[in-house]
Design an enzyme around this catalytic site. Structure first.
Site, PDB file in Angstrom:
ATOM      1  N   THR A 185      40.177  52.754  37.466  1.00 60.60           N
ATOM      2  CA  THR A 185      39.489  51.751  37.650  1.00 60.60           C
ATOM      3  C   THR A 185      38.938  50.699  36.499  1.00 60.60           C
ATOM      4  O   THR A 185      39.422  51.138  35.417  1.00 60.60           O
ATOM      5  CB  THR A 185      38.371  52.063  38.566  1.00 60.60           C
ATOM      6  OG1 THR A 185      37.517  50.977  39.090  1.00 60.60           O
ATOM      7  CG2 THR A 185      37.131  52.941  37.842  1.00 60.60           C
ATOM      8  N   LYS A 243      42.940  49.425  34.073  1.00 60.80           N
ATOM      9  CA  LYS A 243      44.024  49.272  34.779  1.00 60.80           C
ATOM     10  C   LYS A 243      45.363  48.679  34.098  1.00 60.80           C
ATOM     11  O   LYS A 243      46.422  49.096  34.454  1.00 60.80           O
ATOM     12  CB  LYS A 243      43.800  48.407  36.024  1.00 60.80           C
ATOM     13  CG  LYS A 243      42.886  49.208  36.923  1.00 60.80           C
ATOM     14  CD  LYS A 243      42.814  48.269  38.383  1.00 60.80           C
ATOM     15  CE  LYS A 243      41.695  49.161  39.191  1.00 60.80           C
ATOM     16  NZ  LYS A 243      41.294  48.215  40.191  1.00 60.80           N
ATOM     17  N   GLY A 274      38.568  35.437  38.651  1.00 59.39           N
ATOM     18  CA  GLY A 274      38.653  36.736  37.891  1.00 59.39           C
ATOM     19  C   GLY A 274      40.102  36.927  37.473  1.00 59.39           C
ATOM     20  O   GLY A 274      41.007  36.278  38.171  1.00 59.39           O
ATOM     21  N   GLY A 303      42.615  43.391  36.003  1.00 61.52           N
ATOM     22  CA  GLY A 303      43.427  44.019  36.332  1.00 61.52           C
ATOM     23  C   GLY A 303      43.572  43.926  37.983  1.00 61.52           C
ATOM     24  O   GLY A 303      44.984  43.776  38.367  1.00 61.52           O
ATOM     25  N   ASN A 361      38.995  31.795  35.931  1.00 62.73           N
ATOM     26  CA  ASN A 361      38.421  32.918  35.184  1.00 62.73           C
ATOM     27  C   ASN A 361      37.503  32.350  34.068  1.00 62.73           C
ATOM     28  O   ASN A 361      37.785  31.337  33.367  1.00 62.73           O
ATOM     29  CB  ASN A 361      39.596  33.845  34.713  1.00 62.73           C
ATOM     30  CG  ASN A 361      38.950  35.210  34.009  1.00 62.73           C
ATOM     31  OD1 ASN A 361      38.076  35.564  34.652  1.00 62.73           O
ATOM     32  ND2 ASN A 361      39.800  35.746  32.803  1.00 62.73           N
ATOM     33  N   LYS A 380      43.664  33.929  30.282  1.00 63.10           N
ATOM     34  CA  LYS A 380      44.141  35.293  31.238  1.00 63.10           C
ATOM     35  C   LYS A 380      44.508  34.805  32.697  1.00 63.10           C
ATOM     36  O   LYS A 380      45.212  35.246  33.301  1.00 63.10           O
ATOM     37  CB  LYS A 380      42.852  36.081  31.193  1.00 63.10           C
ATOM     38  CG  LYS A 380      42.658  36.814  30.055  1.00 63.10           C
ATOM     39  CD  LYS A 380      41.612  37.944  30.472  1.00 63.10           C
ATOM     40  CE  LYS A 380      41.095  38.705  29.006  1.00 63.10           C
ATOM     41  NZ  LYS A 380      39.975  39.619  29.533  1.00 63.10           N
ATOM     42  N   LEU A 392      35.901  41.701  46.187  1.00 61.66           N
ATOM     43  CA  LEU A 392      36.258  43.160  46.253  1.00 61.66           C
ATOM     44  C   LEU A 392      35.238  44.321  45.826  1.00 61.66           C
ATOM     45  O   LEU A 392      35.448  45.325  45.942  1.00 61.66           O
ATOM     46  CB  LEU A 392      37.352  43.195  45.262  1.00 61.66           C
ATOM     47  CG  LEU A 392      38.767  42.412  45.692  1.00 61.66           C
ATOM     48  CD1 LEU A 392      39.677  42.658  44.723  1.00 61.66           C
ATOM     49  CD2 LEU A 392      39.051  42.173  46.774  1.00 61.66           C
ATOM     50  N   TYR A 437      32.111  46.506  46.578  1.00 63.16           N
ATOM     51  CA  TYR A 437      31.634  47.182  47.574  1.00 63.16           C
ATOM     52  C   TYR A 437      30.019  47.955  47.527  1.00 63.16           C
ATOM     53  O   TYR A 437      29.558  48.339  48.347  1.00 63.16           O
ATOM     54  CB  TYR A 437      32.640  48.225  48.278  1.00 63.16           C
ATOM     55  CG  TYR A 437      32.927  49.084  47.495  1.00 63.16           C
ATOM     56  CD1 TYR A 437      34.310  48.899  46.729  1.00 63.16           C
ATOM     57  CD2 TYR A 437      32.172  50.417  47.551  1.00 63.16           C
ATOM     58  CE1 TYR A 437      34.605  49.962  46.026  1.00 63.16           C
ATOM     59  CE2 TYR A 437      32.959  51.480  46.725  1.00 63.16           C
ATOM     60  CZ  TYR A 437      33.957  51.152  45.831  1.00 63.16           C
ATOM     61  OH  TYR A 437      34.614  52.323  45.245  1.00 63.16           O
TER      62      TYR A 437
END
Ligand code: ATR
Length: 513
Positions: A293, A297, A359, A362, A382, A387, A448, A450
């Protein structure tokens, strides 16, 4: 197998007994930390072993060793003597162990302890790392064959943990306790057996008690989730590497699965500042597979001997498994993301839909690749624009920064908005990466993250009337795929339903404990 020692740090004897009774079923032995007791309570320590009804370690930890005892050495010796005095011929009424430091030098007290069956734990607490050779130090510390030698090192990096692990492999001659204190060393407490440690210390953190030392974990978590007392040299070890790794559902998920199916396996958090050092540790601990994580990545890829086509084309890897020829890499973020999103919007593909990806790390690589595969178009925004450009050009997507110009572009890419950055995640800054954008209420918005379940970004989208989804469903789906990579089998559907019905609640309870 390592024993589990409940470290009792309450202010009164009574409270310590209450805690001990509550966690007795997990406790092989207890440590009475006399230095944490109120001064008046210290007068009553002699009867504690009898009241406890299981083996107890008597410890009065000085402040210089990370404890709370601030009195002089004379007062400490007197207290220790009080604890060991009037020894009973029935050893169950005496302390089973007394923890005394390497520089403690009162032979008469040690002699009296030995005479009545109290074993000596000879300890050394290194709060500023460790420069000496640990095996040499252990050898020099031991004064007689029946002593248990304990070294606890406050580790400041993964390299420190590696040094301790290497040392542990060299010391086989006698009973020892080896602990890496602090966040970088938490896995030494779960895998105490692999570190050759006689026991692992745990605290009653769910009772709001203070940990006995930095990094000590909750006793129920160690006993029930990680099943520390059942870990042997045959137990298969898996884990997750990342940093800061403060809030991941994966240890709960995998260990619950292993528990329910009664598999001799454990899944351990490995917070790390160095992928290289951790890979060396993985060899030493015989780790079979890792979830990868934030922020590794991409950096993990050069360490792999083989990786799937998906990892190669995307440039991000979140699953590695140890095979005979070395580490193999896969990507389950992709499958987890697309399954979760398609189910949420009740579609089979993303044709004619335009999305914005926030973003460009990874996981954004996996998201972009999947949006492209499912027929959608996207804009990537981003903080660091190049990137975003790097990923976008691969799929003929648009790109921009998290600024007014980027927001302007978004107006044509706002059917779906997917937040992939770490902004809002526990352990990172709790802000909204898209605060310049006003939601219309028609967007489908996915974050993404949580933990927390609702980030400031998601909260604002909800208030505007958007349909929102967090990353929990995605992470569970990708973990199921990881399980298949690690074990070569699927998680039985029945078992998964069992976990899903109680899942999120149980996990949140553990997390808030
Ligand atoms: P992951 O593997 O989960 O994608 P990562 O590769 O570390 O993690 O990427 C983190 C993402 O969060 C990056 O897009 C990063 O932006 P930069 O590329 O500019 O570093 C983004 N991010 C992290 N902190 C941020 C912040 N304070 N504001 C905006 N974006 C941020």
């Amino acid at each position: 197998m390592a024993k589990l020692c409940l470290c009792l740090t309450a202010k009164t004897i009574q409270r310590n007994l209450e805690i001990l009774n509550k966690y007795r079923k997990h406790t092989d032995l207890a440590e009475l930390r006399v230095d944490c007791l109120d001064p008046d309570e210290r007068l009553y320590i002699r009867r504690f072993p009898e009241l406890a009804g299981l083996p107890v370690i008597l410890t009065i930890r000085r402040d210089v060793d990370g404890g709370h005892f601030t009195g002089g050495e004379g007062a400490r010796v007197k207290l220790l003597a009080n604890g060991l005095a009037f020894a009973n011929t029935d050893s169950r009424y005496n302390y089973a162990y007394v923890d005394i430091e390497d520089d403690f030098d009162v032979p008469s007290l040690e002699e009296a302890a030995r005479t009545f069956g109290t074993k000596i734990i000879r300890s050394c607490h290194s709060l500023n790392g460790f420069t000496d050779s640990i095996p040499k130090k252990m050898k020099s510390m031991q004064r007689s064959g029946d002593e248990i030698v304990k070294i606890a090192v406050a580790v400041k990096s993964t390299n420190d943990v590696l040094q301790v692990l290497k040392a542990s492999k060299k010391i086989t001659a006698h009973n020892k306790i080896l602990i890496c204190m602090g966040h970088y060393g938490i896995y030494s407490r779960i895998l105490a057996e692999r570190f050759g440690s006689y026991l692992s210390y745990a605290s009653a953190l769910s009772e709001s008690e203070v940990p006995g030392a930095p990094g000590q974990m909750d006793i129920s978590e160690l006993a029930e989730l990680y099943r520390v007392q059942k870990i042997t040299s045959k137990t298969k070890v898996y884990g997750i590497m990342g940093y800061p790794l403060k809030a991941s559902v994966s240890p709960w998920f995998f260990n619950t699965v292993f528990n329910l199916e009664n598999t001799d396996a454990v899944y351990v958090p490995f917070p790390t500042d160095s992928v290289n050092d951790l890979m060396e540790i993985a060899e030493g601990l015989d780790v079979k597979g890792f979830s990868i994580t934030v922020p590794y990545k991409e950096t993990i890829i050069p360490k792999l001997i083989k990786c799937s086509d998906m990892v190669q084309s995307i440039g991000a890897c979140n699953t590695i498994s140890r095979m005979e020829d070395g580490w193999h890499g896969d990507n389950t973020d992709c499958g987890g993301f697309s399954e979760s999103l398609l189910e949420f919007i009740n579609r089979k593909n993303l044709k004619y839909l335009k999305a914005t990806i926030i973003g460009a790390g990874g996981v954004a690589r996996s998201v972009a690749s999947e949006i492209h595969r499912m027929g959608g178009k996207a804009l990537i925004l981003n903080r660091t624009v190049y990137k975003a450009k790097n990923i976008a050009t691969k799929y003929n997507f648009k790109w921009g920064g998290l600024d007014n110009q980027g927001i302007e572009l978004m107006l044509k890419f706002n059917d779906i908005i997917i937040q992939t950055s770490s902004v809002g995640m526990e352990g990172y800054e709790a802000s909204d990466p898209l605060d310049l954008y006003s939601f219309t209420g028609d967007e489908v918005v996915m974050d993404l993250i949580y933990v927390p379940p609702v980030t400031p970004f998601l909260k604002r989208a909800m208030s505007a009337g958007c349909r929102t989804l967090n990353g929990y469903n995605m992470v569970i789906r990708q973990a199921c795929m990881q399980y298949a990579h690690f074990t070569g089998t699927e998680i039985p559907q029945k078992l998964l339903s069992q976990i899903n019905t109680t899942g999120a609640n149980t996990w949140n309870k553990i997390r808030s404990a």
